[in-house]
Design a protein around this motif. Sequence first.
Motif, PDB file in Angstrom:
ATOM      1  N   SER A  38       0.828  -1.212   0.000  1.00 53.78           N
ATOM      2  CA  SER A  38       0.000   0.000   0.000  1.00 53.78           C
ATOM      3  C   SER A  38       0.860   1.259   0.000  1.00 53.78           C
ATOM      4  O   SER A  38       0.616   2.199  -0.767  1.00 53.78           O
ATOM      5  CB  SER A  38      -0.922  -0.021   1.215  1.00 53.78           C
ATOM      6  N   GLN A  39       1.884   1.276   0.842  1.00 50.27           N
ATOM      7  CA  GLN A  39       2.783   2.434   0.931  1.00 50.27           C
ATOM      8  C   GLN A  39       3.493   2.694  -0.395  1.00 50.27           C
ATOM      9  O   GLN A  39       3.569   3.830  -0.851  1.00 50.27           O
ATOM     10  CB  GLN A  39       3.842   2.201   2.015  1.00 50.27           C
ATOM     11  N   ASN A  41       2.674   1.693  -3.437  1.00 51.53           N
ATOM     12  CA  ASN A  41       1.740   2.106  -4.480  1.00 51.53           C
ATOM     13  C   ASN A  41       1.327   3.566  -4.305  1.00 51.53           C
ATOM     14  O   ASN A  41       1.278   4.325  -5.270  1.00 51.53           O
ATOM     15  CB  ASN A  41       0.516   1.187  -4.514  1.00 51.53           C
ATOM     16  N   ARG A  42       1.053   3.971  -3.065  1.00 52.92           N
ATOM     17  CA  ARG A  42       0.637   5.358  -2.823  1.00 52.92           C
ATOM     18  C   ARG A  42       1.764   6.345  -3.122  1.00 52.92           C
ATOM     19  O   ARG A  42       1.533   7.405  -3.706  1.00 52.92           O
ATOM     20  CB  ARG A  42       0.120   5.531  -1.388  1.00 52.92           C
ATOM     21  N   CYS A  43       2.987   6.006  -2.743  1.00 50.24           N
ATOM     22  CA  CYS A  43       4.124   6.888  -3.047  1.00 50.24           C
ATOM     23  C   CYS A  43       4.325   7.020  -4.545  1.00 50.24           C
ATOM     24  O   CYS A  43       4.561   8.124  -5.052  1.00 50.24           O
ATOM     25  CB  CYS A  43       5.408   6.344  -2.425  1.00 50.24           C
ATOM     26  N   SER A  46       1.717   9.190  -6.061  1.00 48.10           N
ATOM     27  CA  SER A  46       1.909  10.583  -5.651  1.00 48.10           C
ATOM     28  C   SER A  46       2.870  11.326  -6.579  1.00 48.10           C
ATOM     29  O   SER A  46       2.704  12.536  -6.805  1.00 48.10           O
ATOM     30  CB  SER A  46       2.431  10.622  -4.206  1.00 48.10           C
ATOM     31  N   SER A  72       8.123  12.146  -2.338  1.00 47.31           N
ATOM     32  CA  SER A  72       7.525  10.817  -2.509  1.00 47.31           C
ATOM     33  C   SER A  72       8.505   9.855  -3.166  1.00 47.31           C
ATOM     34  O   SER A  72       8.525   8.667  -2.848  1.00 47.31           O
ATOM     35  CB  SER A  72       6.250  10.915  -3.358  1.00 47.31           C
TER      36      SER A  72
END
Length: 121
Positions: A38-39, A41-43, A46, A72
Amino acid sequence: MRHNFKNLKIWILAMSITNDIYKLTLTFPKFEIYSLVSQMNRCSVSMPSNIAEGSNRGNKHFQHYLNISLGSSFELQTQLLIAFQNDYLSKEKTEEIENKIIEFQKMTTGFISKLDKNLSS
């Protein structure tokens, strides 16, 4: 000055990195889905998202969004190394993606400097 984000080399590279990360994290252990996957993918999302959002602003505000995107990328680089340390990635794959991230960081830093010079003149 407004920028067409789709024509920016940094946005194109960030989109490529995001695509790589999404494919890569599919191979991670299932227990990582709500943490490292999750981290990462979100970075990665971003990075191009902040470029796109900032591209419609004046150069001073655009620099702010570029700096967020840059931050990011450093987060993502760290998470990539964590994934490697936990044997989720091969050394070759880690280096391949890390090199793309480093290229993005250099290009984005250069672009921010260019905008800064335009603000000063």
